[in-house]
Design a protein around this motif. Structure first.
Motif, short mmCIF file in Angstrom:
data_model
loop_
_atom_site.label_atom_id
_atom_site.label_comp_id
_atom_site.label_asym_id
_atom_site.label_seq_id
_atom_site.Cartn_x
_atom_site.Cartn_y
_atom_site.Cartn_z
N GLY A 26 13.33 -89.76 -65.45
CA GLY A 26 12.16 -90.05 -66.27
C GLY A 26 11.44 -88.79 -66.72
N ILE A 27 11.30 -87.82 -65.81
CA ILE A 27 10.65 -86.56 -66.17
C ILE A 27 11.47 -85.80 -67.21
CG2 ILE A 27 9.95 -84.30 -65.27
CD1 ILE A 27 9.25 -85.71 -62.64
N TRP A 28 12.81 -85.80 -67.04
CA TRP A 28 13.68 -85.14 -68.01
C TRP A 28 13.52 -85.77 -69.39
CZ3 TRP A 28 18.22 -87.40 -70.27
CH2 TRP A 28 18.93 -86.53 -71.10
N LEU A 29 13.49 -87.09 -69.45
CA LEU A 29 13.29 -87.76 -70.75
C LEU A 29 11.94 -87.39 -71.34
CD1 LEU A 29 14.68 -91.35 -70.00
CD2 LEU A 29 15.70 -89.63 -71.50
N VAL A 38 8.50 -90.42 -79.07
CA VAL A 38 8.67 -91.88 -79.14
C VAL A 38 7.96 -92.59 -77.99
CG1 VAL A 38 10.35 -93.75 -79.22
CG2 VAL A 38 10.85 -91.59 -80.35
N LYS A 39 8.08 -92.04 -76.79
CA LYS A 39 7.39 -92.57 -75.60
C LYS A 39 7.73 -94.04 -75.36
CE LYS A 39 3.48 -89.38 -76.16
NZ LYS A 39 2.03 -89.24 -76.40
N ILE A 40 9.01 -94.29 -75.11
CA ILE A 40 9.46 -95.66 -74.83
C ILE A 40 9.95 -95.79 -73.39
CG2 ILE A 40 11.11 -97.48 -75.42
CD1 ILE A 40 11.19 -96.40 -78.24
N LEU A 41 10.93 -94.97 -73.02
CA LEU A 41 11.67 -95.20 -71.78
C LEU A 41 11.16 -94.40 -70.59
CD1 LEU A 41 14.13 -96.74 -70.65
CD2 LEU A 41 15.53 -94.74 -71.21
N GLN A 42 10.60 -93.22 -70.84
CA GLN A 42 10.34 -92.32 -69.72
C GLN A 42 9.37 -92.87 -68.69
OE1 GLN A 42 9.80 -91.79 -72.97
NE2 GLN A 42 8.34 -90.14 -73.34
N TRP A 43 8.28 -93.53 -69.15
CA TRP A 43 7.30 -94.02 -68.18
C TRP A 43 7.80 -95.20 -67.36
CZ3 TRP A 43 4.01 -91.01 -66.28
CH2 TRP A 43 3.44 -89.99 -67.04
N ILE A 46 9.96 -93.53 -64.71
CA ILE A 46 9.17 -92.80 -63.70
C ILE A 46 8.45 -93.77 -62.78
CG2 ILE A 46 7.17 -91.31 -63.38
CD1 ILE A 46 7.99 -89.85 -65.94
N ILE A 47 7.83 -94.81 -63.34
CA ILE A 47 7.10 -95.78 -62.52
C ILE A 47 8.04 -96.50 -61.56
CG2 ILE A 47 5.82 -97.96 -62.61
CD1 ILE A 47 4.57 -96.93 -65.26
N LEU A 48 9.23 -96.88 -62.06
CA LEU A 48 10.20 -97.56 -61.20
C LEU A 48 10.64 -96.63 -60.06
CD1 LEU A 48 11.77 -100.16 -60.80
CD2 LEU A 48 13.55 -99.26 -62.31
N LYS A 225 21.97 -90.73 -77.12
CA LYS A 225 22.68 -89.75 -76.29
C LYS A 225 21.93 -89.48 -74.99
CE LYS A 225 22.54 -85.50 -77.59
NZ LYS A 225 22.77 -84.24 -78.35
N GLU A 226 20.63 -89.29 -75.08
CA GLU A 226 19.83 -88.98 -73.89
C GLU A 226 19.67 -90.19 -72.99
OE1 GLU A 226 16.35 -87.47 -75.74
OE2 GLU A 226 17.34 -85.63 -76.42
N TRP A 227 19.48 -91.37 -73.59
CA TRP A 227 19.34 -92.57 -72.77
C TRP A 227 20.63 -92.90 -72.04
CZ3 TRP A 227 16.01 -96.86 -75.53
CH2 TRP A 227 14.74 -96.34 -75.81
N ARG A 228 21.78 -92.64 -72.69
CA ARG A 228 23.06 -92.90 -72.02
C ARG A 228 23.22 -92.00 -70.80
NH1 ARG A 228 27.45 -95.63 -74.28
NH2 ARG A 228 26.64 -97.57 -75.16
#
Length: 271
Positions: A26-29, A38-43, A46-48, A225-228
């Protein structure tokens, strides 16, 4: 009972360690320029990861200090978190399964088309309100300015391994037929009506192709690419957590069996 409790404590320490890759992903994203815009996946990631750490810590304390309420909380909460993590892994895979770059003649870099990507991802960038914020964030980076420092000649630029974002946002689409002056300055052809992106291109260094669909597609290609990569980390962590959870369930069951047997022997001895 003591041995089983120690086992539960040890495996929950392993679960605590397994939360680190999730938080790290999460921090890397969050540190990647496109994801930070975009701020979609990282939080959610991280929270999980933090929740997994907290629940594993509760199981660790409950195991070593033999607190049944904490162990029961651990077993229920960790099962929920494993299910949530599994859903997240599947979700990321499904929304990134579509979309790839297209080759163009005499070009090393690829071109990207918005319609190639999943509907869910497209909706994240097609709203004018959302894209205005993202565009402003992307234009504040130096990704396009760096190209002017690296490539002076047209052929060097055409052979450059551009990132999807650079290909989509920093230059006009190849099909528009623009003439190269430098990576972010191009001469318009007489007829540039082949595509709306051709009309949207602007040599103003704050505009470029940030309003183009190709820029949105390049952003989604970068995200994919990053999400994969993050999804692989989450999948490996998920497998580890499942094994840890199953071992914890067995240890907890053995602990309860030992406790029942001990009480039985005490009752038998009293008689």
């Amino acid at each position: 009972m003591a041995l089983s409790s120690n086992v539960i404590g040890c495996i929950n320490f392993v679960a605590m360690l397994l939360s680190i890759p999730v938080i790290g992903a999460g921090i890397w994203l969050a540190m990647e320029p496109d994801n930070s815009c975009v701020k979609i996946l990282q939080w959610p990631v991280i929270i999980l990861g933090v929740l997994i750490l907290v629940v594993a810590l509760a199981g660790f304390i409950g195991g070593f200090w033999r607190i049944p309420a904490l162990l029961i909380f651990y077993l229920i909460a960790m099962l929920i978190l494993i299910i949530l993590l599994a859903c997240l892994v599947v979700f990321i895979y499904m929304v990134t399964i579509r979309g790839s770059g297209h080759m163009e003649p005499s070009r090393t870099y690829l071109e990207y088309h918005l319609e190639d990507y999943s509907g869910w991802l497209r909706r994240r960038v097609q709203s004018p309100f959302k894209w205005d914020r993202i565009r402003s964030c992307l234009s504040s980076t130096s990704m396009c300015a760096q190209l002017n420092q690296s490539y002076k000649m047209a052929q060097d630029f055409f052979n450059a391994p551009l990132t999807p974002l650079q290909s989509g946002c920093c230059k006009p689409p190849t099909q528009c037929g623009y003439t190269f002056v430098n990576p972010t300055y191009w001469i318009s052809p007489i007829n540039n009506a082949a595509d709306m992106d051709c009309l949207n291109w602007n040599n103003d260094q704050t505009q470029l192709c940030y309003s183009c669909d190709s820029c949105k597609a390049g952003l989604l290609a970068n995200l994919k690419k990053e999400w994969r990569r993050a999804d692989i980390i989450l999948l490996i962590t998920l497998v580890g957590l499942i094994w840890v959870y199953l071992i914890g369930c067995c240890a907890f069951r053995n602990a309860k069996t030992e406790e029942i047997f001990r009480k039985y022997k005490q009752g038998y001895a009293d008689t």
